[in-house]
Design a protein around this motif. Structure first.
Motif, short mmCIF file in Angstrom:
data_model
loop_
_atom_site.label_atom_id
_atom_site.label_comp_id
_atom_site.label_asym_id
_atom_site.label_seq_id
_atom_site.Cartn_x
_atom_site.Cartn_y
_atom_site.Cartn_z
N GLY A 186 0.79 -1.23 0.00
CA GLY A 186 0.00 0.00 0.00
C GLY A 186 0.82 1.27 0.00
O GLY A 186 0.31 2.34 0.33
N LEU A 187 2.11 1.18 -0.39
CA LEU A 187 2.96 2.37 -0.45
C LEU A 187 3.10 2.82 -1.91
O LEU A 187 3.07 2.00 -2.82
CB LEU A 187 4.35 2.08 0.13
N THR A 188 3.27 4.12 -2.09
CA THR A 188 3.47 4.65 -3.45
C THR A 188 4.69 5.57 -3.44
O THR A 188 4.94 6.27 -2.46
CB THR A 188 2.20 5.39 -3.93
N PHE A 189 5.43 5.51 -4.54
CA PHE A 189 6.69 6.25 -4.69
C PHE A 189 6.41 7.50 -5.51
O PHE A 189 6.07 7.42 -6.69
CB PHE A 189 7.70 5.34 -5.40
N LEU A 190 6.53 8.67 -4.87
CA LEU A 190 6.17 9.93 -5.52
C LEU A 190 7.37 10.86 -5.66
O LEU A 190 8.25 10.88 -4.79
CB LEU A 190 5.10 10.66 -4.69
N MET A 191 7.37 11.65 -6.71
CA MET A 191 8.41 12.67 -6.89
C MET A 191 7.76 14.04 -6.73
O MET A 191 6.79 14.36 -7.44
CB MET A 191 9.03 12.52 -8.27
N MET A 192 8.24 14.82 -5.79
CA MET A 192 7.57 16.07 -5.44
C MET A 192 8.51 17.26 -5.53
O MET A 192 9.70 17.15 -5.21
CB MET A 192 7.01 15.99 -4.01
N LYS A 193 7.95 18.40 -5.91
CA LYS A 193 8.72 19.64 -6.01
C LYS A 193 8.91 20.20 -4.61
O LYS A 193 7.95 20.31 -3.84
CB LYS A 193 7.94 20.64 -6.88
#
Lengths: 392, 343
Positions: A186-193
């Protein structure tokens, strides 16, 4: 099996050594020899852009994305010459060594086009949002939440020990996107500014007086819906895949820094007479042997082309160098004696060896403690049964 | 720069592994310890037939003329089974020295003949009684004798499978060979001892891992507990890092320069340290069984102890490293690139 390099490789060595020397003697002499990651950041951004302008910022990457498709031997040579020239540690090593290879391996073509040029150009600095107050050694216990709101992810929670977050442009985050999920599911890998209103960065002081890492707070922070690598709920696989890149060629550059530190100890021992002490000589010899082990271990590890196989050297590399360097710090202070206790000036700014002693106390903790490393070696390498975990 | 092994090297190592694993069993060790025999005839015949005694011997002397790396891989396998047949020192150190000094010596023509060698003047000699020839040392001079030309007195080793002898000899009754390259012999002996150390270490860990998976306490295999598995991880880490330096040192042994000599010392120190820590750990993991004669772990502790002192003690090798460090210039221009020059 061959230890040396080919004539073509040696020509390549001459080429990069000459260029690096010219830069460090000339326009970037003011940042030569800096090993920490926080001093003169603005100058170092320019330096990394200079590397990029001459095609040296990510030589192992594909040519299509700003790299040189450099062979392993060439990457080794460049890392060695970089350290030999006294070029400063790369402030964007997380971008070049971790984010970039992860995007190359798991990202879409659109994501490659969006993120890779900035990393390659040295204009986008990256940091890593993994650890949390309750997710350290138990990294899968991440609580930071991500919720899809229309065409955006909304992120709330806190990361900690986020190295370089205070001047990074981007962060990759693992967050719990599935309400009520536990552990690696249930984890998600996100790229954030970074730099957006919902992200607050608070530096954490270290025992050596510097502040390289931070607390990073997310309060309704946002990123576009397509900012994820892999699929929703698949973040753990991406996060672990990324860690495999940590055993990259940079380990060899790190060894050049270790080499400089050991040489400084030898020089200090010669200068203050400790070099004639049999015990000190033996300990220095032992440190030298340990450094050579790491070198051959790394070369052997990097020669392994089958990355899917469990590689004993890769599993054991972290604990080996960390423990070696912690011992080196102790040796440095024993050689220095009282001279290691006092510092000139009033800024609590330490010269190389005492600073290394203080910093080395973190080596056996960050990036997976020695205890966690031993679990991994025993369970993945030796096939011993897992110890029952409380929350699984 | 390439750390991969050739197909030929892997093939020889695999042949040795198959042979050793089949024949050098715990029953074999027990039989040798009880009988006091120097070798098992059937096993020795197979070792000879597969060509393992010829690897380091020059082609002019009827050997295969291969390098130290090829033989180190065999020595590693020999260590894994705690081989006590006189293969490693005879074929790895003594035969090449005899071939260099007396290429026509008839002993070299018989691949089944073993050759013993005295590491240092007045020192004990391993497997001297069963050897067809014994190389003896006085100063830098070498001599060769058959066992019946000298007086041999057995000296009990802490390793019950190691057969050591004091040698009394009269240099007028043995054949002089002239000045020998004892440094080269030391390097060869040290690197093959180091390679055996890798094998000893891996076997000790493997035995402990098997035991820790089987043995249950508090309702679970003891290997699931961190207090146990962490010891084994530490031992395995020592092995993983010792192996590349042993291979690198073996690959460059023939160049005989200051860098390759230092590399031999690095390898000797760390491989036997790995063997020692692995054997001690294995005993601890086996609990009281580990202290018993019946469980074989003690054989690995004892072989590691014996090889640690053979072909240069850790003190000797550390001093060799330290001497190089303190006499050579240090600094970035003198570090890693330079060692590549002789690769």
């Amino acid at each position: 099996m061959k230890l040396g390099f080919s004539a073509a490789d040696e020509a390549f060595r001459q080429e990069c050594a000459a260029w690096l020397q010219e830069q460090m003697d000339g326009p970037f002499a003011d940042i030569r020899g800096i090993t920490n990651l926080v001093s003169k950041v603005d100058r170092r951004r320019l330096w990394e852009q200079q590397l990029a302008a001459h095609g040296w910022s990510c030589i192992g990457w594909p040519k299509a994305w700003g790299g040189r498709d450099a062979t392993l031997a060439q990457q080794v040579i460049f890392a060695e010459e970089y350290a030999r020239a006294g070029a400063p540690n790369r402030i964007n090593h997380i971008g070049v060594e971790l984010a970039g290879p992860t995007i190359l391996a798991f990202g879409t073509e659109e994501q490659k086009a969006k993120f890779l040029p900035g990393i390659a150009a040295g204009t986008d600095i990256w940091c890593q949002g993994y650890s949390e107050p309750n997710a350290g050694s138990d990294l899968a216990n991440v609580r930071t939440k991500a919720r899809l709101d229309g065409d955006e992810w909304v992120v709330n929670g806190q990361k900690v020990w986020t190295s370089l977050a205070h001047f990074s442009d981007w962060i990759f985050v693992i967050a719990r996107s599935e309400e009520g999920s536990q552990g690696p599911k249930g984890l998600t890998f996100l790229m954030m500014k970074m730099g957006q209103p919902g992200i607050e960065v608070v530096p954490i002081g270290q025992m050596n007086g510097e502040a390289e890492f931070n607390e990073t707070f997310f309060t309704d922070a946002r990123c576009p819906a397509d900012s994820l690598i892999g699929s929703v709920g698949d973040g753990w696989r991406v996060a672990m895949g990324l860690l495999a890149f940590e055993r990259g060629v940079s380990t060899l550059a790190q060894q050049m820094q270790f080499r400089n530190e050991l040489d400084a100890i030898i020089a200090a021992a010669k200068a203050n007479g400790m070099a004639s002490d049999g015990v000190v000589r033996s300990r220095i010899a032992k440190a030298e042997v340990g450094l050579r082990l790491m070198r051959y271990g790394a070369l052997r590890m990097l020669s392994n082309t089958d990355l899917s196989a469990i590689d004993g050297a890769a599993l054991t590399y972290k604990i080996q160098w960390a423990t070696w360097r912690r011992d080196l710090g102790e040796l440095a202070m024993d050689v220095l004696g009282q001279a290691g206790e006092v510092v000139d000036g009033d800024n609590y700014h330490w010269p190389m060896l005492p600073n290394m002693y203080l910093f080395s106390r973190s080596d056996t903790i960050y990036g997976g403690t020695n205890q966690i490393q031993r679990n991994l070696i025993a369970e993945r390498g030796l096939g011993l049964p897992r110890e029952p975990r409380g929350n699984l | 720069m390439d750390f991969t092994l050739s197909d030929e090297q892997l093939m020889f190592a695999e042949t040795a592994e198959t042979l050793f694993y089949d024949l050098v069993t715990p029953e074999h060790w027990r039989k040798l310890m009880e009988s006091g025999d120097a070798r098992d005839a059937a096993l020795w015949n197979q070792i000879v037939e597969t060509g393992l005694t010829l690897i380091q011997l020059p082609e002019e002397a009827g050997g295969l003329g291969l390098g130290a790396l090829d033989f180190a891989l065999i020595a590693e396998k020999a260590g894994y089974v705690a081989l006590s047949e006189p293969l490693v020192d005879s074929a790895g150190v003594a035969a090449p020295m005899l071939a260099a000094l007396a290429p026509d010596d008839p002993v070299l023509a018989d691949p089944a003949a073993s050759i013993a060698i005295q590491q240092e003047e007045g020192g004990l000699v391993l497997d001297a009684d069963s050897a067809a020839a014994i190389i003896l040392r006085k100063g830098d001079q070498a001599f060769v004798a058959s066992p019946d030309q000298v007086t041999l007195t057995r000296r009990e080793s802490i390793d019950p499978m190691r057969r050591l002898f004091a040698v009394e000899w009269d240099d007028s009754k043995v054949q002089p060979l002239g000045q020998a390259d004892w440094d080269l012999a030391l390097d060869r002996g040290a690197i093959f001892a180091a390679a055996q150390g890798l094998g000893l270490a891996q076997r000790a860990v493997d035995m402990a891992v098997e035991y820790a998976k089987e043995r249950q306490q508090f309702g679970k295999p003891i290997g699931s507990y961190q207090a146990v598995k962490h010891h084994l991880s530490t031992a395995q880490t020592a092995i993983e890092f010792a192996r590349p330096v042993v291979l690198a040192a073996a690959a460059t042994l023939e160049s005989g320069d200051i860098q390759s000599r230092a590399r031999i010392s690095h390898a000797k120190i760390v491989a036997l340290e790995a063997a020692d820590v692995a054997a001690r750990t294995s005993i601890q993991v086996h609990g009281a069984m580990g202290y018993s004669w019946e469980v074989d772990v003690h054989l690995f502790l004892k072989r590691a102890l014996a090889l640690t002192s053979a072909w240069g003690t850790p003190y000797f090798h550390r001093q060799r490293v330290a001497a190089r460090l303190f006499t050579q210039p240090v600094g970035p221009s003198t570090t890693f690139a330079r060692e590549n020059e002789n690769g």
